[in-house]
Design an enzyme around this catalytic site. Structure first.
Site, PDB file in Angstrom:
ATOM      1  N   SER A 148       1.006  -1.073   0.042  1.00 25.57           N
ATOM      2  CA  SER A 148      -0.009   0.070   0.044  1.00 25.57           C
ATOM      3  C   SER A 148       0.860   1.253  -0.173  1.00 25.57           C
ATOM      4  O   SER A 148       2.024   1.278   0.530  1.00 25.57           O
ATOM      5  CB  SER A 148      -0.825  -0.123   1.399  1.00 25.57           C
ATOM      6  OG  SER A 148      -1.581   1.148   1.517  1.00 25.57           O
ATOM      7  N   TYR A 161      -1.034  -0.913  10.589  1.00 25.78           N
ATOM      8  CA  TYR A 161      -1.226  -1.133   9.125  1.00 25.78           C
ATOM      9  C   TYR A 161       0.070  -0.570   8.273  1.00 25.78           C
ATOM     10  O   TYR A 161       0.744  -1.298   7.521  1.00 25.78           O
ATOM     11  CB  TYR A 161      -2.494  -0.497   8.765  1.00 25.78           C
ATOM     12  CG  TYR A 161      -2.981  -0.735   7.212  1.00 25.78           C
ATOM     13  CD1 TYR A 161      -3.444  -1.923   6.860  1.00 25.78           C
ATOM     14  CD2 TYR A 161      -2.635   0.274   6.154  1.00 25.78           C
ATOM     15  CE1 TYR A 161      -3.612  -2.349   5.477  1.00 25.78           C
ATOM     16  CE2 TYR A 161      -2.914   0.059   4.806  1.00 25.78           C
ATOM     17  CZ  TYR A 161      -3.545  -0.959   4.602  1.00 25.78           C
ATOM     18  OH  TYR A 161      -3.680  -1.338   3.221  1.00 25.78           O
TER      19      TYR A 161
HETATM   20  N1  LIG Z   1      -8.822  -0.763  -0.402  1.00 33.10           N
HETATM   21  C1  LIG Z   1      -7.914   0.093  -0.383  1.00 33.10           C
HETATM   22  O1  LIG Z   1      -8.089   1.262  -0.454  1.00 33.10           O
HETATM   23  C2  LIG Z   1      -6.207  -0.428  -0.486  1.00 33.10           C
HETATM   24  C3  LIG Z   1      -5.250   0.480  -0.402  1.00 33.10           C
HETATM   25  C4  LIG Z   1      -4.248   0.004  -0.442  1.00 33.10           C
HETATM   26  C5  LIG Z   1      -3.921  -1.182  -0.351  1.00 33.10           C
HETATM   27  N2  LIG Z   1      -4.839  -2.249  -0.101  1.00 33.10           N
HETATM   28  C6  LIG Z   1      -4.532  -3.482   0.105  1.00 33.10           C
HETATM   29  O2  LIG Z   1      -4.966  -4.290  -0.947  1.00 33.10           O
HETATM   30  C7  LIG Z   1      -5.432  -5.807  -0.502  1.00 33.10           C
HETATM   31  C8  LIG Z   1      -6.815  -6.004  -0.679  1.00 33.10           C
HETATM   32  O3  LIG Z   1      -7.681  -5.033  -0.170  1.00 33.10           O
HETATM   33  P1  LIG Z   1      -9.206  -4.881  -0.420  1.00 33.10           P
HETATM   34  O4  LIG Z   1      -9.701  -3.454   0.001  1.00 33.10           O
HETATM   35  O5  LIG Z   1      -9.666  -5.436  -1.512  1.00 33.10           O
HETATM   36  O6  LIG Z   1      -9.497  -5.612   1.071  1.00 33.10           O
HETATM   37  P2  LIG Z   1     -10.718  -6.426   1.331  1.00 33.10           P
HETATM   38  O7  LIG Z   1     -12.174  -5.866   0.455  1.00 33.10           O
HETATM   39  O8  LIG Z   1     -10.909  -6.630   2.717  1.00 33.10           O
HETATM   40  O9  LIG Z   1     -10.567  -7.912   0.837  1.00 33.10           O
HETATM   41  C9  LIG Z   1      -9.503  -8.771   1.319  1.00 33.10           C
HETATM   42  C10 LIG Z   1      -9.225  -9.973   0.804  1.00 33.10           C
HETATM   43  O10 LIG Z   1      -8.306 -10.587   1.442  1.00 33.10           O
HETATM   44  C11 LIG Z   1      -9.055 -12.181   2.017  1.00 33.10           C
HETATM   45  N3  LIG Z   1      -8.443 -12.440   3.126  1.00 33.10           N
HETATM   46  C12 LIG Z   1      -8.392 -11.817   4.511  1.00 33.10           C
HETATM   47  N4  LIG Z   1      -7.579 -12.545   5.263  1.00 33.10           N
HETATM   48  C13 LIG Z   1      -7.514 -13.835   4.964  1.00 33.10           C
HETATM   49  C14 LIG Z   1      -6.702 -14.678   5.416  1.00 33.10           C
HETATM   50  N5  LIG Z   1      -6.584 -15.059   6.732  1.00 33.10           N
HETATM   51  N6  LIG Z   1      -6.412 -15.689   4.428  1.00 33.10           N
HETATM   52  C15 LIG Z   1      -6.870 -15.600   3.076  1.00 33.10           C
HETATM   53  N7  LIG Z   1      -7.699 -14.515   2.552  1.00 33.10           N
HETATM   54  C16 LIG Z   1      -7.662 -13.487   3.567  1.00 33.10           C
HETATM   55  C17 LIG Z   1     -10.351 -11.908   2.213  1.00 33.10           C
HETATM   56  O11 LIG Z   1     -11.201 -12.974   2.036  1.00 33.10           O
HETATM   57  P3  LIG Z   1     -11.712 -13.949   3.155  1.00 33.10           P
HETATM   58  O12 LIG Z   1     -12.283 -13.010   4.258  1.00 33.10           O
HETATM   59  O13 LIG Z   1     -12.868 -14.660   2.543  1.00 33.10           O
HETATM   60  O14 LIG Z   1     -10.798 -14.758   3.606  1.00 33.10           O
HETATM   61  C18 LIG Z   1     -10.726 -10.985   0.892  1.00 33.10           C
HETATM   62  O15 LIG Z   1     -10.679 -11.707  -0.319  1.00 33.10           O
HETATM   63  C19 LIG Z   1      -5.052  -5.624   0.867  1.00 33.10           C
HETATM   64  O16 LIG Z   1      -3.821  -6.275   1.337  1.00 33.10           O
HETATM   65  C20 LIG Z   1      -5.015  -4.180   1.218  1.00 33.10           C
HETATM   66  O17 LIG Z   1      -4.151  -3.845   2.485  1.00 33.10           O
HETATM   67  C21 LIG Z   1      -6.260  -1.771  -0.086  1.00 33.10           C
END
Ligand SMILES: NC(=O)c1ccc[n+]([C@@H]2O[C@H](COP(=O)([O-])OP(=O)(O)OC[C@H]3O[C@@H](n4cnc5c(N)ncnc54)[C@H](OP(=O)(O)O)[C@@H]3O)[C@@H](O)[C@H]2O)c1
Length: 261
Positions: A148, A161
């Site tokens: 991120s 985070y």
């Molecule tokens: N959204 C943003 O603005 C943003 C910005 C910068 C970086 N990011 C990064 O991008 C990535 C995805 O973010 P997102 O916003 O798409 O998050 P999200 O909507 O919360 O989705 C997270 C995903 O990770 C899976 N997950 C969580 N814990 C897990 C575990 N222990 N084992 C296997 N799968 C797991 C969840 O599935 P289950 O719950 O089904 O396991 C889900 O598929 C993250 O690393 C986040 O830090 C996001």
């Protein structure tokens, strides 16, 4: 190597590619998995929620459902064995899964820190440890890790985070140094704000917010270009990259002004 040559070898054309997306049940990972399936790739989808993975795969015969908790190395290793047996190899492993919790200094507890670090740092590291021997034995393919822009420098509300993401950036840079000479691709993916269940909890106005589908397009395009760091949206990440260069006095003042915190 030329000054503008891609840092990574090109991926195979998507219809010939076998990609494993970890964190594919919703958010950025689900959008990326859908986009790769639409491009003709074979995609293995992993996360804990098997039902949601099946929804994302939507009966596509090129999808392989492999539910797991990526913080558990043994579960990752079992799924990795199954995927490689079914496909005869794997061209790209994308580690997208992660979680978020706002923490300010006066709210810090060891339990919250452990929980965030377990998912955001130990998860990707356990997964990399499980897949790298196989990728190295193949001698081709790649690994992409979603960190991120919050890992660039310290930001309020991102006490743990940000630390987990800064560590992942360093981890992925080091992977590149080790794996590029061995012919493997390594991608560091640094999104800005993306509209997903993870950011739906944020109570502030998120600058330059993009959709998960736009994020997926950026990720796929960055891999096609052979970028090492795939960061987006550029209008936002350019500002953050400028802030990275500032001395602390100016950096802290700029962050206070921008966030009001
Ligand atoms: N959204 C943003 O603005 C943003 C910005 C910068 C970086 N990011 C990064 O991008 C990535 C995805 O973010 P997102 O916003 O798409 O998050 P999200 O909507 O919360 O989705 C997270 C995903 O990770 C899976 N997950 C969580 N814990 C897990 C575990 N222990 N084992 C296997 N799968 C797991 C969840 O599935 P289950 O719950 O089904 O396991 C889900 O598929 C993250 O690393 C986040 O830090 C996001």
């Amino acid at each position: 190597m030329g000054l503008f040559a891609p840092l990574n070898p090109p991926p195979p054309p998507w219809p010939q590619a076998r990609v494993w997306v970890i964190g594919a049940s919703y958010g950025i990972g689900a959008a990326t998995a859908r986009s790769l399936l639409a491009a003709g790739a074979r995609v293995a989808l992993s996360a804990r929620s098997a039902d949601k993975l099946r929804g994302v795969a939507d009966n596509d015969p090129r999808a392989l459902i492999a539910p797991l908790d990526f913080t558990k190395g043994a579960e990752v290793a079992t799924a990795w064995g199954r995927i490689r047996t079914e496909w005869g190899g794997c061209d790209l492993v994308l580690i997208v899964a992660g979680t978020h919790k706002e923490i300010r200094a006066w709210e810090l507890t060891e339990a919250d820190a452990d929980a965030l670090l377990e998912v955001n740092l130990n998860g990707p590291i356990a997964t990399a440890a499980a897949v790298l021997p196989g990728l190295l034995a193949q001698g081709h393919g790649g690994i992409g890790i979603v960190s991120s822009v919050a890992g660039y420098r310290g930001l309020p509300k991102a006490l743990i985070y940000g630390a987990s993401k800064a560590a992942l950036i360093n981890f992925t840079e080091t992977l590149y140094l080790d794996l590029h000479p061995k012919g493997l691709a390594v991608y560091l993916i640094n999104p800005g704000f993306v509209s997903t269940p993870l950011t739906a909890r944020n109570k502030f106005t998120m600058p330059h917010l993009i959709s998960a589908e736009e994020a997926a397009r950026e990720i796929v395009a960055g891999i096609e270009r052979g970028d090492f760091e795939i960061h987006f949206p550029r209008a936002f990440t350019r500002q953050l990259k400028f802030l990275q260069l500032l001395p602390y006095r100016q950096y802290f003042a700029a962050v206070r002004k921008a966030t009001g915190l």
